[in-house]
Design a protein around this motif. Sequence first.
Motif, PDB file in Angstrom:
ATOM      1  N   GLN A  57      38.966   2.346   9.527  1.00 52.83           N
ATOM      2  CA  GLN A  57      38.791   2.656  10.949  1.00 52.83           C
ATOM      3  C   GLN A  57      37.553   3.533  11.169  1.00 52.83           C
ATOM      4  N   ARG A  58      37.271   4.425  10.245  1.00 52.70           N
ATOM      5  CA  ARG A  58      36.089   5.274  10.362  1.00 52.70           C
ATOM      6  C   ARG A  58      34.812   4.448  10.235  1.00 52.70           C
ATOM      7  N   VAL A  59      34.801   3.492   9.308  1.00 55.04           N
ATOM      8  CA  VAL A  59      33.633   2.629   9.152  1.00 55.04           C
ATOM      9  C   VAL A  59      33.403   1.819  10.430  1.00 55.04           C
ATOM     10  N   ILE A  60      34.478   1.249  10.982  1.00 53.16           N
ATOM     11  CA  ILE A  60      34.353   0.472  12.214  1.00 53.16           C
ATOM     12  C   ILE A  60      33.823   1.339  13.346  1.00 53.16           C
ATOM     13  N   GLU A  61      34.318   2.554  13.436  1.00 53.80           N
ATOM     14  CA  GLU A  61      33.871   3.460  14.492  1.00 53.80           C
ATOM     15  C   GLU A  61      32.371   3.753  14.366  1.00 53.80           C
ATOM     16  N   CYS A  62      31.884   3.827  13.139  1.00 53.80           N
ATOM     17  CA  CYS A  62      30.461   4.121  12.922  1.00 53.80           C
ATOM     18  C   CYS A  62      29.570   2.927  13.263  1.00 53.80           C
ATOM     19  N   ILE A  63      29.980   1.714  12.895  1.00 55.26           N
ATOM     20  CA  ILE A  63      29.094   0.562  13.022  1.00 55.26           C
ATOM     21  C   ILE A  63      29.226  -0.170  14.353  1.00 55.26           C
ATOM     22  N   ARG A  64      30.309   0.058  15.092  1.00 58.84           N
ATOM     23  CA  ARG A  64      30.558  -0.741  16.293  1.00 58.84           C
ATOM     24  C   ARG A  64      29.450  -0.559  17.339  1.00 58.84           C
ATOM     25  N   ARG A  65      28.804   0.593  17.346  1.00 57.75           N
ATOM     26  CA  ARG A  65      27.794   0.842  18.379  1.00 57.75           C
ATOM     27  C   ARG A  65      26.495   0.091  18.126  1.00 57.75           C
ATOM     28  N   GLN A 123      41.431  -3.805  19.165  1.00 66.01           N
ATOM     29  CA  GLN A 123      40.064  -3.725  19.670  1.00 66.01           C
ATOM     30  C   GLN A 123      39.086  -3.347  18.561  1.00 66.01           C
ATOM     31  N   ALA A 124      39.498  -2.489  17.648  1.00 63.84           N
ATOM     32  CA  ALA A 124      38.627  -2.105  16.537  1.00 63.84           C
ATOM     33  C   ALA A 124      38.309  -3.296  15.652  1.00 63.84           C
ATOM     34  N   TYR A 125      39.298  -4.149  15.382  1.00 62.87           N
ATOM     35  CA  TYR A 125      39.060  -5.334  14.560  1.00 62.87           C
ATOM     36  C   TYR A 125      38.179  -6.348  15.292  1.00 62.87           C
ATOM     37  N   LEU A 126      38.332  -6.447  16.598  1.00 60.52           N
ATOM     38  CA  LEU A 126      37.455  -7.317  17.378  1.00 60.52           C
ATOM     39  C   LEU A 126      36.015  -6.821  17.306  1.00 60.52           C
ATOM     40  N   ASP A 127      35.831  -5.505  17.361  1.00 61.27           N
ATOM     41  CA  ASP A 127      34.481  -4.924  17.243  1.00 61.27           C
ATOM     42  C   ASP A 127      33.895  -5.183  15.861  1.00 61.27           C
ATOM     43  N   TRP A 128      34.734  -5.084  14.839  1.00 58.46           N
ATOM     44  CA  TRP A 128      34.292  -5.380  13.472  1.00 58.46           C
ATOM     45  C   TRP A 128      33.839  -6.832  13.370  1.00 58.46           C
ATOM     46  N   PHE A 129      34.626  -7.753  13.917  1.00 59.22           N
ATOM     47  CA  PHE A 129      34.275  -9.172  13.904  1.00 59.22           C
ATOM     48  C   PHE A 129      32.935  -9.400  14.594  1.00 59.22           C
ATOM     49  N   GLN A 130      32.715  -8.766  15.740  1.00 60.53           N
ATOM     50  CA  GLN A 130      31.455  -8.947  16.451  1.00 60.53           C
ATOM     51  C   GLN A 130      30.274  -8.409  15.649  1.00 60.53           C
ATOM     52  N   TRP A 131      30.483  -7.330  14.926  1.00 64.84           N
ATOM     53  CA  TRP A 131      29.417  -6.807  14.063  1.00 64.84           C
ATOM     54  C   TRP A 131      29.073  -7.823  12.983  1.00 64.84           C
TER      55      TRP A 131
END
Length: 220
Positions: free
Chosen positions: A3-11, A164-172
């Motif tokens: 979750q921390r990795v996703i939070e960092c890269i989602r932006r 939502q975090a997993y959706l953001d990861w997928f978009q990355w």
Amino acid sequence: MRQRVIECIRRYAPVLRSEAGMSVQLDETYFRESFKGNHTKSTVFVMPRKAHKRTKALRKRGLSKEQICVATGVDDAGRSFLTVCGRGIISKDRAMSALKVHIGRGTDVLTDGAPAYVKPLAELGANLTQASADGHAINRVNTLHARLEDFMFGFHGVSTKYLQAYLDWFQWLVAFTDGFGETDDDRLLARQLGNGLYRIRRRDYQRMMPPYMEYWQKAA
């Protein structure tokens, strides 16, 4: 840590913000509501229903309130948005909430026959065409949904509070990898993580409540 990795890269993932002359396809996809996870350390969460086994069918068939809606849009350049937006079939209010930050005035929008988009898109000044009326197909958004399904399959279900975090990861992955396999440029990820910032702490995750719990409160 995931979750921390996703939070960092989602932006870093490109954001879809359309304008006049651009074309966007819209549709929705749905996920079974999930309370997956170890809740023994939670001081606030109580299961609102009996746990479902993986092979057990939903209590209600079709697009019921026990499925979570994800509004989806894809533009000509492949930029997209995937936004968790409530339970069951999408409504006009929920459609407006999901679209207003992405769809600009003068955008040419193609949807299926869902009536929920008509009023919000008119208010946003977009030009709506419905695929069911003129023979057009929403191929780009259907392809994105197929790729998303493949991505999610490996997790055997994702807790709704993390969806939502997993959706953001997928978009990355879609934006920065080829076919969203392993990226050849590991330096890209390292650089983004090095410049990243996470704010949510471990105890915040333990205290995080799933969304849309008012449905179960009313049912009780």
